[in-house]
Structure formats: C-alpha cells, structure tokens
Write a protein that holds these residues in place. Structure first.
Motif, PDB file in Angstrom:
ATOM      1  N   ASP A 100       0.803  -1.219   0.000  1.00  0.00           N
ATOM      2  CA  ASP A 100       0.000   0.000   0.000  1.00  0.00           C
ATOM      3  C   ASP A 100       0.836   1.268   0.000  1.00  0.00           C
ATOM      4  O   ASP A 100       1.970   1.289   0.511  1.00  0.00           O
ATOM      5  CB  ASP A 100      -0.950   0.003   1.196  1.00  0.00           C
ATOM      6  CG  ASP A 100      -2.276   0.684   0.874  1.00  0.00           C
ATOM      7  OD1 ASP A 100      -2.447   1.123  -0.282  1.00  0.00           O
ATOM      8  OD2 ASP A 100      -3.139   0.773   1.766  1.00  0.00           O
ATOM      9  N   MET A 155      -9.477   6.384  -2.168  1.00  0.00           N
ATOM     10  CA  MET A 155      -8.996   5.143  -1.583  1.00  0.00           C
ATOM     11  C   MET A 155      -7.517   4.966  -1.902  1.00  0.00           C
ATOM     12  O   MET A 155      -7.017   5.484  -2.904  1.00  0.00           O
ATOM     13  CB  MET A 155      -9.788   3.949  -2.123  1.00  0.00           C
ATOM     14  CG  MET A 155     -11.285   4.066  -1.910  1.00  0.00           C
ATOM     15  SD  MET A 155     -12.234   2.725  -2.681  1.00  0.00           S
ATOM     16  CE  MET A 155     -12.049   1.441  -1.436  1.00  0.00           C
ATOM     17  N   GLU A 172      -6.773  -0.391  -0.413  1.00  0.00           N
ATOM     18  CA  GLU A 172      -8.209  -0.370  -0.148  1.00  0.00           C
ATOM     19  C   GLU A 172      -8.993  -0.662  -1.418  1.00  0.00           C
ATOM     20  O   GLU A 172      -9.979  -1.413  -1.402  1.00  0.00           O
ATOM     21  CB  GLU A 172      -8.598   0.999   0.413  1.00  0.00           C
ATOM     22  CG  GLU A 172      -8.042   1.255   1.800  1.00  0.00           C
ATOM     23  CD  GLU A 172      -8.270   2.682   2.279  1.00  0.00           C
ATOM     24  OE1 GLU A 172      -8.311   2.891   3.505  1.00  0.00           O
ATOM     25  OE2 GLU A 172      -8.404   3.596   1.425  1.00  0.00           O
ATOM     26  N   ARG A 198      -8.904  -4.313  -2.245  1.00  0.00           N
ATOM     27  CA  ARG A 198      -9.838  -5.045  -1.380  1.00  0.00           C
ATOM     28  C   ARG A 198     -11.272  -4.930  -1.912  1.00  0.00           C
ATOM     29  O   ARG A 198     -12.042  -5.897  -1.894  1.00  0.00           O
ATOM     30  CB  ARG A 198      -9.759  -4.506   0.047  1.00  0.00           C
ATOM     31  CG  ARG A 198      -8.580  -5.034   0.849  1.00  0.00           C
ATOM     32  CD  ARG A 198      -8.264  -4.162   2.072  1.00  0.00           C
ATOM     33  NE  ARG A 198      -9.421  -3.794   2.866  1.00  0.00           N
ATOM     34  CZ  ARG A 198      -9.893  -4.473   3.920  1.00  0.00           C
ATOM     35  NH1 ARG A 198      -9.286  -5.604   4.283  1.00  0.00           N
ATOM     36  NH2 ARG A 198     -10.931  -4.039   4.602  1.00  0.00           N
ATOM     37  N   TYR A 253     -14.234  -1.382   3.086  1.00  0.00           N
ATOM     38  CA  TYR A 253     -12.906  -1.778   2.653  1.00  0.00           C
ATOM     39  C   TYR A 253     -11.814  -0.786   3.055  1.00  0.00           C
ATOM     40  O   TYR A 253     -10.649  -0.977   2.718  1.00  0.00           O
ATOM     41  CB  TYR A 253     -12.908  -1.984   1.128  1.00  0.00           C
ATOM     42  CG  TYR A 253     -13.879  -3.060   0.732  1.00  0.00           C
ATOM     43  CD1 TYR A 253     -13.551  -4.407   0.903  1.00  0.00           C
ATOM     44  CD2 TYR A 253     -15.145  -2.748   0.247  1.00  0.00           C
ATOM     45  CE1 TYR A 253     -14.442  -5.404   0.566  1.00  0.00           C
ATOM     46  CE2 TYR A 253     -16.040  -3.744  -0.083  1.00  0.00           C
ATOM     47  CZ  TYR A 253     -15.697  -5.068   0.083  1.00  0.00           C
ATOM     48  OH  TYR A 253     -16.585  -6.065  -0.236  1.00  0.00           O
ATOM     49  N   LEU A 254     -12.188   0.263   3.778  1.00  0.00           N
ATOM     50  CA  LEU A 254     -11.197   1.234   4.211  1.00  0.00           C
ATOM     51  C   LEU A 254     -10.337   0.651   5.329  1.00  0.00           C
ATOM     52  O   LEU A 254     -10.847   0.002   6.250  1.00  0.00           O
ATOM     53  CB  LEU A 254     -11.887   2.516   4.679  1.00  0.00           C
ATOM     54  CG  LEU A 254     -12.772   3.218   3.650  1.00  0.00           C
ATOM     55  CD1 LEU A 254     -13.331   4.515   4.208  1.00  0.00           C
ATOM     56  CD2 LEU A 254     -12.015   3.462   2.348  1.00  0.00           C
ATOM     57  N   ILE A 255      -9.055   0.882   5.249  1.00  0.00           N
ATOM     58  CA  ILE A 255      -8.099   0.325   6.209  1.00  0.00           C
ATOM     59  C   ILE A 255      -7.732   1.363   7.270  1.00  0.00           C
ATOM     60  O   ILE A 255      -7.479   1.022   8.426  1.00  0.00           O
ATOM     61  CB  ILE A 255      -6.823  -0.149   5.485  1.00  0.00           C
ATOM     62  CG1 ILE A 255      -7.169  -1.209   4.442  1.00  0.00           C
ATOM     63  CG2 ILE A 255      -5.786  -0.682   6.475  1.00  0.00           C
ATOM     64  CD1 ILE A 255      -5.989  -1.586   3.534  1.00  0.00           C
TER      65      ILE A 255
END
Length: 422
Positions: A164, A199, A203, A206, A419-421
């Motif tokens: 990421d 995003m 993210e 995902r 799906y946010l980390i």
C-alpha cells in the motif's frame, strides 16, 4: 561566524532536501521490516515502475532482488505497466518485454499486446506483488493495471500481494458517478468507481476483490500490506515521502491534485491545459481567447468555485500540437486548506470554465468542435456521454441536475466504507 553560517545552511538544506524523514511507512517498508514473510521460499513476480521506491528512493525491484540474492525467495519475473518498470517508455507507447539490465530478471509487458498477465507470463510464479504509486483518479491507468493483474492472477491461481501507498489526494474526497455507462468501459474507466475514489491502492484492491468487480467476479487470494502512519486527511506533503514522477506530466504531487481538474477537458484537443508548457494540468487556454483577464474575473466571481482562484496567463507551449502558438487563458490555483476545498468539486472545474467561455465567446464551441475521436475519449474518461449531453442541453451551464448526476451513490459510499483500512 563562518562555521555558524555553514551550520545554518546545512540545516536548511536538510530541511528542504528531497528525502525527508518520513512520517509514513509504505507497504514495501513494512514488508521488509516483517522479513518478507509472505514471500519466503516462493517464486515471486513483481508489478512495479519507478514510483515503487522506499522512503530513501531505493527501488522495490532492487529491494526484492537484494533479498532474493540472500536466499529469502526467488525474484522470477517483472511486469511493466504504462511507462515500463524502469520508466523508459513514453505515455501511450507500448512497453516492450525483455530482460531488466540491472537484475537480469525477465520483464513482461502489461501495456501493449495485453494488459493482463497471461498464464504463460505467470508460469512458475507462486505469488505476484504489486507496488505502484497511484494518483487517486479513475482514468489514471495504474489502477486499471492493478485490476487486470488481479484478474490474470485469479485465472492462473496465483495469490496477489498489494503493497500500500498514500493517495496523494487524501482519503476523504470522493467525486463523480461510479456507474460506467454501457459501451464506455475502457482502460481509462475500467471499474465502477467514482472519478476521484478517495482510496489507497490497497483499499481499492480489497474492494475490487470483495465486491466481485473483477471480470467474472473472480477472487485472487489477496493480501494487502498496509502502511503505518497514514491518515485519511493527510496531504502528500505531510507524509514525509519523496515524490517520484508517476508519469512525465505528473512531476510533482501537486500535479496529481490538478489532473482531475483539467485532464478531462484536455482530451478534447480544443483547449490547452499546460501539457507541453511548464504547468501541466494547471491551465486552460486557447489562441482564440481574447480576454484572459475577463475570464479570470468571471471565474473568481463564481460562488461554486469558492476557494479556487484563477489568474490570467499568456504563454507559448514548447512542444505538442500547439507548439509555438500564443495561448491565452487562466492558470488554476486549487485550495490548499481542507476547509476551503470541502464544497468544491475539482472534477466540475473544467465545466465551469466551459460555461464562462460560452458566455464570453459564443462563436467558439470547444465541446462541439472537437474531433469525433477526441469526443469519444472525453466520454470514456468520464465513463458516460450523459454529462456532456446534460451540459449542452442546459445551454453550456452547470446546473443542479448536473451536480446531482455527477455524485457517487449512497450505496457505493456504504460499500466503500467496508474496505477502508485507515
């Protein structure tokens, strides 16, 4: 005194140097700290380009090659998106396959005959790593490459690891309609996400995987290596990371901010957006604009563009179709403070400029005078022909209907939240 002056100068140089002390650790740095645990003992393929670097500008290719030479795993193949793994291909130019001269590892092109790794290209690869810096806009082809990589890997049964990286637009701004109109899906609108998606690549990966957005609803055995220290509201300058040009016309992180504000209108070929001059994506100009000062004044008076400023500009592009032709128009200054930018839709800025140009110079019609192929690309970048149609039907004015049309759905925002980390 002389030593003191030199000491102050050295401190100033260090404070503005290109490699600052990073407050954010990217996925490649976290993977290295973890001892490359998810790659141990495997034959590894790497999808990357010059933006894949750590905080000290060491290439991910070289980081993995060094670890491979120490016996941790085998670096079996490299895969190059647009511009190539080492950045030696121009925008739109097909990337050649071959061998990376520095490492001796074979290189496969993902921007030419195919944009998806085939079974033959993945033969013998046991895990595929993706490490590319995105700029946060749907039409930029790196996220399309990521999705195609995930699809090819799923078909071949190869798991994917995404390293990421920050979104240079931050993680809060979401603009544009996520629905891609039938017939307008392309490599610049490959997946049903808003034009500014807010995003990170991890993210987004995902979401593509989890929501069945990949071709045939495929799943790819995805692992995301998250960053440390990144927050959604952070601008790039807060990350403490060096910026490597993501493409020749995005030489700075600020360029990523302006790309969604003018990149669409640049597809028309009837207005100049600073590409070919020293301000790529920072201007809107043309040889026929006779009152640059008046255009700037009108735009600065629009309440819908509050926080955004315009100044008149005159210049001659150094290269491109308009090389040497005097251009007149405006330079755009997007707001730098988050509060100022809250109500501003970056992606509608070009339509407001078209609106004011239509009022000032009705004899010129940049949308209608564009070549058929350029109009087709304009619509493909937006993912729809309806935005252009609504604008023309409204007499070249940005209406509440247009603003409502160009908005992500509540359903999409709810799905995105899963799906946010960070």
């Amino acid at each position: 005194m002389k030593n003191k002056i030199w000491g102050i100068a050295a401190a100033m140089w260090l404070s503005v140097g290109c490699v600052a002390a990073a407050s954010v650790k990217t996925g490649i740095e976290i993977l290295r700290e973890r001892g490359f645990d998810v790659l141990r003992g495997k034959r590894v393929g790497l999808v990357t380009n010059p933006t894949g670097v750590d905080g000290r500008l060491v290439s991910t290719i070289d980081i993995l090659d060094s670890a491979a030479r120490r016996g941790m795993f085998e670096l079996a193949a490299l895969y190059g998106p647009e511009h190539g793994v080492r950045g030696d291909a121009e925008a739109g130019q097909a990337v050649a396959s071959g061998v990376d001269k520095r490492t001796g590892v074979r290189v496969f092109s993902l921007y030419g005959r195919t944009t998806r790794p085939t079974r033959e290209m993945l033969e013998g690869v046991e895990v595929l790593v993706f490490d590319i810096q995105d700029i946060g806009t749907r039409s930029y082809t790196y996220i399309s490459t990521m999705g195609r990589v995930m699809e090819g890997a799923a078909e071949a049964g190869v798991p994917v690891v995404v390293l990421d990286r920050p979104n240079p637009l931050g993680g809060c701004r979401v603009e544009g309609r996520e629905e891609i109109e039938a017939g307008y899906a392309s490599f610049v609108s490959a997946y049903p996400i808003p034009y500014i998606h807010g995003m990170t690549v991890g993210e987004l990966a995902r979401m593509l995987d989890g929501e069945g957005m990949l071709r045939g609803g495929a799943r790819c055995g995805l692992t995301v290596i998250p960053m440390e220290g990144w927050r959604r509201e952070m601008g790039w300058e807060e990350c403490g990371l060096p910026w490597v040009a993501t493409s020749p016309h995005i030489p700075t992180a600020e360029g990523a901010l302006y790309y969604p504000a003018t990149g669409t209108i640049g597809e028309l070929g009837t207005l100049h957006i600073g590409v070919g001059y020293t301000l790529p994506f920072r201007t809107v100009a043309a040889g026929w604009i006779g009152d640059a000062e008046g255009l700037a004044r009108r735009l600065n008076g629009l309440p819908e563009l509050a926080g955004c400023r315009f100044r008149p500009i005159h210049y001659r592009p150094f290269y491109g179709a308009d090389k040497g032709t005097m251009m007149h128009g405006v330079e755009i200054f997007l707001p730098r403070e988050a509060g100022e930018a809250d109500s501003l839709l970056f992606t509608l800025v070009p339509f407001y400029i078209l609106q004011e140009l239509a009022a000032m110079a009705p004899g010129h019609k940049p949308l209608e005078e564009a070549a058929e192929g350029r109009l087709a690309m304009f619509d493909k970048v937006l993912g729809t022909r309806q935005l252009r149609r609504l604008f023309l039907e409204a007499g070249c004015r940005v209406t509440p209907q247009i603003r409502g049309f160009w908005r992500p759905s509540r359903g999409f925002l709810e799905k995105r939240g899963k799906y946010l980390i960070y």
